[in-house]
Design a protein around this motif. Structure first.
Motif, PDB file in Angstrom:
ATOM      1  N   ARG A   1      54.120  54.673  35.141  1.00 43.48           N
ATOM      2  CA  ARG A   1      53.712  53.418  34.513  1.00 43.48           C
ATOM      3  C   ARG A   1      53.750  52.290  35.546  1.00 43.48           C
ATOM      4  O   ARG A   1      54.813  51.846  35.966  1.00 43.48           O
ATOM      5  CB  ARG A   1      54.639  53.095  33.350  1.00 43.48           C
ATOM      6  CG  ARG A   1      54.229  51.848  32.591  1.00 43.48           C
ATOM      7  CD  ARG A   1      55.216  51.542  31.485  1.00 43.48           C
ATOM      8  NE  ARG A   1      54.854  50.323  30.799  1.00 43.48           N
ATOM      9  CZ  ARG A   1      55.623  49.697  29.912  1.00 43.48           C
ATOM     10  NH1 ARG A   1      56.799  50.210  29.615  1.00 43.48           N
ATOM     11  NH2 ARG A   1      55.223  48.574  29.343  1.00 43.48           N
ATOM     12  N   LEU A   2      52.572  51.851  35.957  1.00 39.90           N
ATOM     13  CA  LEU A   2      52.449  50.760  36.929  1.00 39.90           C
ATOM     14  C   LEU A   2      52.463  49.431  36.184  1.00 39.90           C
ATOM     15  O   LEU A   2      51.625  49.175  35.313  1.00 39.90           O
ATOM     16  CB  LEU A   2      51.151  50.912  37.722  1.00 39.90           C
ATOM     17  CG  LEU A   2      50.862  49.875  38.797  1.00 39.90           C
ATOM     18  CD1 LEU A   2      51.949  49.875  39.867  1.00 39.90           C
ATOM     19  CD2 LEU A   2      49.497  50.131  39.435  1.00 39.90           C
ATOM     20  N   LEU A   3      53.423  48.565  36.522  1.00 39.74           N
ATOM     21  CA  LEU A   3      53.587  47.288  35.833  1.00 39.74           C
ATOM     22  C   LEU A   3      52.762  46.169  36.449  1.00 39.74           C
ATOM     23  O   LEU A   3      52.038  45.453  35.745  1.00 39.74           O
ATOM     24  CB  LEU A   3      55.066  46.882  35.833  1.00 39.74           C
ATOM     25  CG  LEU A   3      56.049  47.807  35.118  1.00 39.74           C
ATOM     26  CD1 LEU A   3      57.470  47.303  35.312  1.00 39.74           C
ATOM     27  CD2 LEU A   3      55.701  47.906  33.641  1.00 39.74           C
ATOM     28  N   SER A   4      52.872  46.017  37.777  1.00 38.69           N
ATOM     29  CA  SER A   4      52.236  44.858  38.410  1.00 38.69           C
ATOM     30  C   SER A   4      51.930  45.140  39.868  1.00 38.69           C
ATOM     31  O   SER A   4      52.453  46.090  40.460  1.00 38.69           O
ATOM     32  CB  SER A   4      53.144  43.624  38.303  1.00 38.69           C
ATOM     33  OG  SER A   4      54.334  43.814  39.058  1.00 38.69           O
ATOM     34  N   ALA A   5      51.087  44.279  40.414  1.00 42.73           N
ATOM     35  CA  ALA A   5      50.764  44.306  41.840  1.00 42.73           C
ATOM     36  C   ALA A   5      50.816  42.877  42.351  1.00 42.73           C
ATOM     37  O   ALA A   5      50.074  42.010  41.868  1.00 42.73           O
ATOM     38  CB  ALA A   5      49.386  44.913  42.076  1.00 42.73           C
TER      39      ALA A   5
ATOM     40  N   SER B   1      39.456  43.262  39.165  1.00 41.20           N
ATOM     41  CA  SER B   1      40.024  42.910  37.854  1.00 41.20           C
ATOM     42  C   SER B   1      40.277  44.134  36.983  1.00 41.20           C
ATOM     43  O   SER B   1      40.014  44.146  35.780  1.00 41.20           O
ATOM     44  CB  SER B   1      39.084  41.933  37.116  1.00 41.20           C
ATOM     45  OG  SER B   1      38.872  40.773  37.877  1.00 41.20           O
ATOM     46  N   VAL B   2      40.768  45.165  37.577  1.00 37.38           N
ATOM     47  CA  VAL B   2      41.072  46.385  36.836  1.00 37.38           C
ATOM     48  C   VAL B   2      42.316  46.158  35.970  1.00 37.38           C
ATOM     49  O   VAL B   2      43.237  45.446  36.365  1.00 37.38           O
ATOM     50  CB  VAL B   2      41.278  47.565  37.802  1.00 37.38           C
ATOM     51  CG1 VAL B   2      42.493  47.347  38.692  1.00 37.38           C
ATOM     52  CG2 VAL B   2      41.409  48.874  37.040  1.00 37.38           C
ATOM     53  N   GLU B   3      42.322  46.724  34.766  1.00 36.25           N
ATOM     54  CA  GLU B   3      43.439  46.516  33.847  1.00 36.25           C
ATOM     55  C   GLU B   3      44.459  47.651  33.881  1.00 36.25           C
ATOM     56  O   GLU B   3      45.574  47.496  33.399  1.00 36.25           O
ATOM     57  CB  GLU B   3      42.904  46.359  32.418  1.00 36.25           C
ATOM     58  CG  GLU B   3      42.062  45.099  32.223  1.00 36.25           C
ATOM     59  CD  GLU B   3      41.625  44.929  30.785  1.00 36.25           C
ATOM     60  OE1 GLU B   3      41.754  45.908  30.010  1.00 36.25           O
ATOM     61  OE2 GLU B   3      41.176  43.827  30.435  1.00 36.25           O
ATOM     62  N   HIS B   4      44.064  48.794  34.436  1.00 33.22           N
ATOM     63  CA  HIS B   4      44.985  49.925  34.495  1.00 33.22           C
ATOM     64  C   HIS B   4      44.624  50.808  35.681  1.00 33.22           C
ATOM     65  O   HIS B   4      43.440  51.047  35.940  1.00 33.22           O
ATOM     66  CB  HIS B   4      44.929  50.744  33.202  1.00 33.22           C
ATOM     67  CG  HIS B   4      45.806  51.952  33.227  1.00 33.22           C
ATOM     68  ND1 HIS B   4      45.333  53.209  33.553  1.00 33.22           N
ATOM     69  CD2 HIS B   4      47.144  52.106  32.977  1.00 33.22           C
ATOM     70  CE1 HIS B   4      46.332  54.083  33.498  1.00 33.22           C
ATOM     71  NE2 HIS B   4      47.433  53.433  33.152  1.00 33.22           N
TER      72      HIS B   4
ATOM     73  N   TRP C   1      49.066  41.804  36.484  1.00 31.76           N
ATOM     74  CA  TRP C   1      49.852  42.584  35.532  1.00 31.76           C
ATOM     75  C   TRP C   1      48.924  43.573  34.832  1.00 31.76           C
ATOM     76  O   TRP C   1      47.845  43.224  34.377  1.00 31.76           O
ATOM     77  CB  TRP C   1      50.525  41.667  34.512  1.00 31.76           C
ATOM     78  CG  TRP C   1      51.495  40.722  35.159  1.00 31.76           C
ATOM     79  CD1 TRP C   1      51.233  39.487  35.651  1.00 31.76           C
ATOM     80  CD2 TRP C   1      52.873  40.967  35.402  1.00 31.76           C
ATOM     81  NE1 TRP C   1      52.357  38.930  36.189  1.00 31.76           N
ATOM     82  CE2 TRP C   1      53.392  39.819  36.041  1.00 31.76           C
ATOM     83  CE3 TRP C   1      53.734  42.024  35.135  1.00 31.76           C
ATOM     84  CZ2 TRP C   1      54.721  39.718  36.413  1.00 31.76           C
ATOM     85  CZ3 TRP C   1      55.057  41.922  35.507  1.00 31.76           C
ATOM     86  CH2 TRP C   1      55.535  40.782  36.146  1.00 31.76           C
ATOM     87  N   PHE C   2      49.372  44.819  34.737  1.00 32.92           N
ATOM     88  CA  PHE C   2      48.539  45.875  34.170  1.00 32.92           C
ATOM     89  C   PHE C   2      48.933  46.154  32.720  1.00 32.92           C
ATOM     90  O   PHE C   2      50.106  46.047  32.349  1.00 32.92           O
ATOM     91  CB  PHE C   2      48.676  47.159  34.995  1.00 32.92           C
ATOM     92  CG  PHE C   2      48.246  46.999  36.422  1.00 32.92           C
ATOM     93  CD1 PHE C   2      46.903  46.978  36.770  1.00 32.92           C
ATOM     94  CD2 PHE C   2      49.190  46.858  37.427  1.00 32.92           C
ATOM     95  CE1 PHE C   2      46.509  46.827  38.083  1.00 32.92           C
ATOM     96  CE2 PHE C   2      48.802  46.706  38.744  1.00 32.92           C
ATOM     97  CZ  PHE C   2      47.457  46.679  39.074  1.00 32.92           C
ATOM     98  N   LYS C   3      47.942  46.537  31.929  1.00 28.78           N
ATOM     99  CA  LYS C   3      48.196  46.887  30.541  1.00 28.78           C
ATOM    100  C   LYS C   3      48.857  48.264  30.461  1.00 28.78           C
ATOM    101  O   LYS C   3      48.479  49.174  31.187  1.00 28.78           O
ATOM    102  CB  LYS C   3      46.887  46.890  29.745  1.00 28.78           C
ATOM    103  CG  LYS C   3      46.292  45.509  29.536  1.00 28.78           C
ATOM    104  CD  LYS C   3      45.058  45.584  28.655  1.00 28.78           C
ATOM    105  CE  LYS C   3      44.507  44.181  28.384  1.00 28.78           C
ATOM    106  NZ  LYS C   3      43.304  44.231  27.514  1.00 28.78           N
ATOM    107  N   PRO C   4      49.820  48.412  29.570  1.00 29.86           N
ATOM    108  CA  PRO C   4      50.489  49.720  29.460  1.00 29.86           C
ATOM    109  C   PRO C   4      49.554  50.766  28.865  1.00 29.86           C
ATOM    110  O   PRO C   4      48.683  50.462  28.051  1.00 29.86           O
ATOM    111  CB  PRO C   4      51.665  49.427  28.528  1.00 29.86           C
ATOM    112  CG  PRO C   4      51.222  48.235  27.727  1.00 29.86           C
ATOM    113  CD  PRO C   4      50.359  47.414  28.635  1.00 29.86           C
TER     114      PRO C   4
END
Length: 708
Positions: free
Chosen positions: A318-322, A397-400, A516-519
């Protein structure tokens, strides 16, 4: 007291078994072993249950498997004891400091310490001893393999054959350094990352010997007019074709691993190196089961580790943020379970299937498991094609992003922070990343009032451009948890910008952004592969899979291979059981036993950790917020937190200059100074040369290298 006694007894046991194992290798090529011991051992150990493998299974395989299994128990107890005694002071002893000092600094070999040089000399002596004894015995009982064969031709063949025997010794050690989850390397204070160079040395040695072995036989067949032997796949003896196929795969791996080729065409090196599975397969078909048992421990433990890594990598992390920095650097933060513990300078391998399903790349873990119980962070510097594509994904702008991980892997204890009174950390470029985790650990330890030994720290970091200074922004985590820096932290940062003479008038704070990425429901937090008791479960896998292998090997040999062999022996036209099929049975049973034992224990541990992981997944995702920005540019100090202000005060930036490492290191006061260097090869070698001089007896070098 009981723990110390257990530790001493365990270490003495490991040493006794290992020395005994080495002595078997020493006596193996001698006349007394071949002519006196072998008949006795074969009559007692080569039963109908194990055939010709009995002797080698006991003398060559069992000792190292015993050390590996018992070592897991030892490391488990050691970790539990260290967790209990974290607040106790450590007595620093450098009685053996001389053996850790660099004595040889060369481009091909890197930085070689006195103990490494001593063991390398002993290993080369073992190879020379073995070859000379093999030739002495064989020349004394020379066999002519063809009518009319000359003596010099028979001796030439004998030399070529014995070179292969000596190469097999290198294979016995070849896979230990690349077993990432090894229980053997930590027993001698090593990690797989620091041992890669030993794998490289052994690989070059074995390839030189095997190439000479192959070329020697081709020349022998040519001068004795037996070139048809190159196409022979014997049913009752060594397969020449299998050996030729194996050496072709080995040559492809060898050529692409040359440093110049590897750096310019890393993907070619990476994909070609996966041929090791075919190399092992045909090599075992060539040498047969008896010689396979001599090199089995390294391969067995490597396969256990490789399959466990495969099971771990099947799940998406699970990637949370970059956090994107203006210096073409990104900090990736993953969710992790609180039960996952790791030490500073650990690394983690990641795979992004959308970029490449085969490429795995190692990166330094910069987070601290004590300060950030639910998060793990790594740093990636934009460089090659793979990282370029990763940055392109973040800019779209990728969300996941789907990411698979292996690890983290690292030292079993925070020895660097507990061994020395003060630390001097020298870094160049992205080499600063291991020191981020070390400094975070120092900040955490400073909050422990019971721990009265916090080392002084001098961080010397060299960057090409002023934008690279924003890497220092990673010294503090991005998490919302308040960070307190105790006054006990004695930190001094000397930053050097080599290609700019003055600070440019740029607002770097606007260039830093956090994504921040969506779970995703299919993603899971990074958790210990085999649970909190990782070492105990690993020991269970090693011991159970090895016992299963011996059990099934005995059954197959006694009730399938032995009857066929007995039947064929009476028929002189067919001989004994097929030589290659025996090797296939061994490889099949090894693979199946490892697969069954590892899968069963992995699934059990996964079930035990399911509830913990489920609770971690329910953790709320932080709302997007502005990055704290770089505190090296003239931002409003009122907006900065106290920890940032303390770090700003501890930092001095030098423009248009390079650090005078000799002056700094020799001028740093203290009787016990640990010098840790990570960066370009030239910098590491310069620091090593300084620490090897007679004026630097108080300097104790630790080198961290990402350049294999």
């Amino acid at each position: 007291m009981n723990y110390m006694m257990m530790k001493t007894v365990s270490r003495m046991t490991f040493l006794a078994v290992f020395v005994g194992w080495l002595m078997v290798w020493v006596f193996l090529p001698t006349k007394i072993y071949m002519q006196v011991w072998t008949p006795v051992l074969n009559s007692k150990l080569n039963s109908t249950y194990f055939g010709v493998q009995g002797t080698n299974l006991l003398l060559f395989t069992f000792p190292m498997m015993f050390i590996a299994a018992l070592g897991c128990v030892y490391l488990h107890v050691q970790n539990k004891s260290e967790n209990i005694n974290k607040s106790k002071s450590v007595v620093r002893s450098h009685r053996l400091g001389f053996w850790r000092r660099p004595v040889l600094v060369m481009a091909p070999l890197g930085i070689v310490t006195a103990v490494e040089l001593a063991f390398a000399a002993m290993f080369v002596s073992l190879l020379i001893w073995s070859l000379s004894n093999y030739l002495y015995v064989s020349f004394g009982h020379l066999h002519m393999h063809k009518a009319g064969e000359k003596v010099w031709e028979a001796k030439f063949r004998s030399v070529s054959l014995r070179l292969g025997y000596v190469g097999n010794i290198c294979w016995a050690f070849l896979f230990f350094p690349v077993t990432r989850g090894s229980s053997i390397l930590p027993l001698v204070g090593l990690t797989s990352e620091s041992s890669i160079k030993y794998h490289i040395w052994l690989g070059h040695l074995s390839m030189i010997l095997f190439a000479a072995h192959t070329i020697g036989f081709i020349i022998y067949w040519a001068i004795t007019h037996q070139m048809a032997q190159m196409l022979e796949w014997s049913q009752d003896w060594v397969s020449n074709v299998a050996g030729e196929i194996a050496i072709l795969f080995a040559l492809a791996m060898w050529v692409t691993s040359i440093p110049r080729v590897r750096r310019k065409m890393f993907e070619l090196f990476l994909y070609t190196h996966h041929l090791y599975t075919l190399y092992i397969f045909f090599y075992v078909l060539h040498v047969g089961v008896a010689y396979f048992c001599m090199i089995l421990p390294g391969i067995f433990l490597f396969l256990v580790d490789r399959f466990i890594r495969f099971l771990q990598s099947r799940e998406s992390a699970r990637l949370l943020s970059a956090r994107l920095l203006p210096c073409d650097t990104v900090e990736l933060s993953f969710s992790k379970s609180p039960g996952l513990n790791y030490n500073p300078t650990s690394i983690m391998f990641i795979n992004v299937p959308s970029i490449s399903k085969l490429q795995w790349h190692p990166f330094t873990v910069i987070s601290n498991c004590n300060m950030e119980a639910d998060k793990l962070s790594i740093v990636i510097k934009r460089g090659g094609n793979w990282s370029q594509k990763l940055f392109q994904q973040f800019s779209s702008s990728v969300e996941h992003v789907k990411v698979s991980v292996e690890g983290p892997y690292g030292p079993t204890s925070s020895h660097l922070l507990r061994r020395h009174e003060s630390l001097v950390m020298v870094s160049g470029g992205s080499g600063i990343t291991p020191f981020i985790s070390l400094i975070r650990e120092i900040i955490f330890q400073s909050q422990n009032a019971n721990l009265n030994t916090i080392p002084r720290v001098l961080l010397i970091c060299a960057f090409k451009n002023s934008m690279d200074l924003t890497t220092l922004d990673l010294l503090l985590p991005i998490s919302g948890t308040p960070i307190q820096i105790s006054t006990r932290v004695q930190l001094q940062i000397e930053a050097y910008v080599t290609r700019e003479n003055e600070q440019p008038a740029a607002d770097a704070q606007k260039l830093i952004q956090t994504i921040w990425f969506k779970p995703n429901p299919s993603d899971s937090p990074i958790s210990p592969t085999l649970g909190p008791n990782n070492w105990l479960w690993l020991g269970a896998i090693i011991s159970s899979s090895f016992v299963m292998f011996l059990l099934f090997l005995g059954i197959v040999t006694r009730y399938y291979i032995y009857p066929i062999s007995e039947e064929n022996t009476s028929n002189t036209s067919t001989g004994t059981y097929n030589f290659s099929l025996s090797s296939l049975w061994d490889m099949f049973l090894v693979s199946c036993c490892i697969l069954v034992a590892s899968s069963a224990i992995f699934l059990w541990c996964k079930k035990q950790n399911f509830m913990e992981g489920k609770q971690t997944q329910k953790m709320e995702v932080p709302t997007p917020r502005t990055s704290p920005g770089s505190w090296f540019y003239e931002a409003d100090s009122e907006l900065e937190s106290l920890p940032h202000q303390l770090l700003v005060q501890a930092t001095k930036v030098h423009f248009g200059a390079r650090p005078n490492l000799k002056k700094i290191l020799l001028g740093w006061e203290g009787s016990d100074i640990g010098v840790v260097v990570c960066g370009p090869r030239k910098m590491r070698h310069e620091v090593a040369e300084i620490c090897s001089t007679s004026l630097a007896k108080n300097l104790h070098l630790e080198s961290i290298s990402f350049n294999w």
